[in-house]
Design a protein around this motif. Structure first.
Motif, short mmCIF file in Angstrom:
data_model
loop_
_atom_site.label_atom_id
_atom_site.label_comp_id
_atom_site.label_asym_id
_atom_site.label_seq_id
_atom_site.Cartn_x
_atom_site.Cartn_y
_atom_site.Cartn_z
N SER A 1 0.85 -1.09 -0.36
CA SER A 1 0.10 -0.04 0.02
C SER A 1 0.37 0.92 -0.38
CB SER A 1 -0.66 -0.15 0.75
OG SER A 1 -0.42 0.21 2.16
N ASP A 2 1.95 0.79 -0.06
CA ASP A 2 2.82 2.25 0.40
C ASP A 2 3.52 3.11 -1.35
OD1 ASP A 2 3.68 2.59 3.01
OD2 ASP A 2 5.33 0.83 2.63
N SER A 3 3.13 4.02 -1.52
CA SER A 3 4.00 4.28 -2.76
C SER A 3 4.79 4.58 -2.76
CB SER A 3 3.41 5.59 -3.13
OG SER A 3 3.54 7.28 -4.75
N GLU B 1 6.78 6.61 -5.40
CA GLU B 1 6.65 7.78 -5.89
C GLU B 1 7.58 8.07 -5.21
OE1 GLU B 1 6.15 8.67 -9.07
OE2 GLU B 1 5.15 6.92 -8.68
N GLU C 1 -6.74 7.26 -0.98
CA GLU C 1 -5.99 7.74 -2.60
C GLU C 1 -7.01 6.88 -3.35
OE1 GLU C 1 -2.45 8.67 -3.15
OE2 GLU C 1 -2.28 9.83 -2.48
N GLU D 1 -2.69 4.14 -10.58
CA GLU D 1 -2.87 4.02 -8.77
C GLU D 1 -1.00 3.56 -9.16
OE1 GLU D 1 -4.18 4.80 -6.68
OE2 GLU D 1 -5.32 5.94 -7.35
N PRO D 2 -0.01 4.28 -8.29
CA PRO D 2 1.15 3.74 -7.64
C PRO D 2 0.94 2.21 -7.71
CG PRO D 2 1.37 5.63 -6.81
CD PRO D 2 0.00 5.98 -7.20
N ILE D 3 0.61 1.89 -6.54
CA ILE D 3 0.56 1.11 -5.91
C ILE D 3 0.12 -0.04 -6.38
CG2 ILE D 3 0.21 1.89 -3.67
CD1 ILE D 3 -2.89 0.70 -3.57
#
Length: 509
Positions: free
Chosen positions: A262-264, A266, A376, A319-321
């Motif tokens: 769940s951590d981005s 980015e 998000e 979504e980055p995840i």
């Protein structure tokens, strides 16, 4: 299953277990005496290489992998300290572990595992079929985590020190995968340790020290029968946020950071001193739909209309995840995967057509429960649904509250994750989210009784098409995995690092 052999690309470990299922809860006699357990000559290593790894994960309070729930100990200990009868590769396929190969009878009721030779535990004790017997018997008798996966076992016999034969009451195509989990760990039957603070296995590392809630220090197992570890010491340090990981990695306090799904990633990207390794997890993020009678989603048309309204392709891309877009209950690293994204492509007109069948009053307010870590994603979904006539009330809560709300039925739809384990997808045949479908239930029974690998895969695909086509829920994407390393760190694996973190090849040049 048709008779076949499986082989690993390298040496593997051996296990044995004897007994009838009905007698597994009683003492089991061995058909032959224990092997010599004297330690061989140790090996001297000149190279000293230490790597400190930070993890954004809940720190273990105990090392007892037999009874402690959660994935933290699997991630830290399986493959590093403990070895399993069957292992798994980076594509989540069963491969040789303690058993270097295995064959399955044509009726799929017998598995013969061929064990590696000359295996030893880190204390020097020989590892043989008596340890397998002890391990499997202990799992079943004491109902250790994962024991349910051995429920079809009829007998387990060790005709010789390097062979294990498991017979079943009915086919179990998931058995090799089960034996790559905690249920398949091989313990030293001659040891007597405090499992809460110690761990004794046959893997490339031993536990040097354990600071509950903070860290685990591993040191090279110089008696490892298999490939030695590249580093002489590895330290796992647990932190409570990705931001802290980033800070410690930048300062050089750690050489590798392991993000939770769940951590981005980015904040870690675009930095010349970091190398980012991205992979896939079997865990998936889904929009669970409450199919209970008092929910609008008890109606198939409402469920299908919702799925047409969602643009999961865009969601997975932005979504980055996210790993890969999903259209059904089985992910790309799971057996039986088939791309089902075409079943419900983003189609606002089709969604509108379906929802217009219902009055606004009948639709009511959709209570949307969202765990804090997926806020998000929840906001992105609400934005997509603004074009519909659905009245969404998004409620962001902590994990424990989200679980409690879903257990009590206090939601209309909710964001949640599924791990992608053996019976994960099958939960939709067992009233998950109050969903019921007789065809799906029959199809899942066919999955569990498949007698060949091909039949198993095809049965899974049939089941997944039914569940997804009925819009039991809305599958969004499988989660990605991310590690960030400082220059010179090598040997990092990419997939499923949220569940297993292989340390054997990690080194710092």
């Amino acid at each position: 299953m048709s008779e076949r052999a499986h082989h690993s690309n390298g040496p593997v470990k051996g296990l044995v277990f004897v007994g009838v299922a009905a007698m597994l809860f009683a003492a089991i006699g061995f058909g032959w005496s224990q092997h010599d357990r004297r330690a061989p000559n140790g090996t001297t290593f000149d190279a000293i290489s230490e790597v400190t790894i930070g993890l954004d994960a809940k720190a273990p309070q105990s090392l007892d992998i037999r009874t402690t729930p959660g994935t933290g100990l699997d991630q830290a200990l399986i493959g590093n300290v403990y070895e399993t009868l069957v292992s798994r590769d980076q594509n989540n396929k069963p491969v040789g572990g303690v058993a270097k190969s295995w064959e399955t009878s044509k009726d799929a009721l017998s598995y013969t595992f061929n064990l590696n030779s000359d295996m030893r535990f880190s204390n020097g004790n020989a590892m043989d079929s008596s340890d397998v017997i002890f391990s499997l018997e202990s799992v079943i008798k004491n109902k250790y985590i994962g024991y349910e996966g051995l429920s079809k076992v009829k007998t387990i016999a060790n005709p010789n020190p390097n062979t294990v034969v498991i017979t079943l009451n009915s086919p179990d195509p998931q058995l090799p995968s089960t034996l790559s989990t905690r249920a398949g760990i091989i313990y030293d039957s001659a040891s007597n340790i405090d499992y809460s603070t110690e761990a004794l296995g046959s893997g490339p590392f031993t536990v040097r020290s354990f600071d509950p809630g903070n860290s685990i220090k591993f040191t090279r197992n110089t008696l490892c029968w298999n490939q030695q570890s590249a580093s002489s010491q590895v330290i796992l340090r647990y932190v409570d946020s990705a931001a802290k990981l980033n800070k410690e990695l930048k300062a050089g306090e750690i050489q590798m950071a392991v993000l939770k799904p769940s951590d981005s990633p980015e904040p870690f990207k675009g930095k010349k001193d970091y190398r980012i390794t991205s992979g896939q997890s079997t865990s998936k993020l889904i929009l669970a739909l409450n199919n209970a009678a008092d929910s609008i989603f008890s109606d198939q048309l409402a469920r299908k209309s919702l799925r047409y309204s969602l643009d999961t392709a865009s969601l997975a891309k932005q979504e980055p995840i996210a790993g890969s877009q999903l259209g059904g209950p089985i992910g790309p690293l799971e057996p039986g995967y088939e791309n089902l994204n075409g079943l419900f492509p983003h189609n606002p007109e089709e969604s509108k057509k379906g929802l217009n069948y219902f009055s606004t009053g009948y639709l009511g307010t959709i209570t949307f429960v969202v765990p804090q870590e997926y806020r998000e994603v929840g906001e992105a979904i609400v934005k997509q649904l603004e074009a519909t006539k659905l009245n969404i009330s998004m409620q962001v809560v902590d994990d424990s509250t989200a679980e409690a709300r879903m257990a009590s039925g206090g939601y209309t739809m909710a964001l949640t994750t599924m791990s992608g384990t053996n019976d994960d997808a099958g939960q939709f045949a067992q009233n998950l989210y109050n969903y019921q479908n007789g065809n799906a239930q029959d199809q899942w029974k066919a999955v569990l009784n498949a007698t060949s690998e091909n039949d198993y895969e095809n049965a899974l695909k049939t089941y997944a098409r039914t569940v997804s086509g009925d819009a039991a829920s809305a599958w969004l994407f499988n989660l990605s995995t991310t590690t960030a390393t400082r220059p010179g760190v090598k040997g990092v694996k990419k997939n499923m690092t949220d569940q297993r973190l292989p340390l054997r090849d990690i080194r710092k040049d």
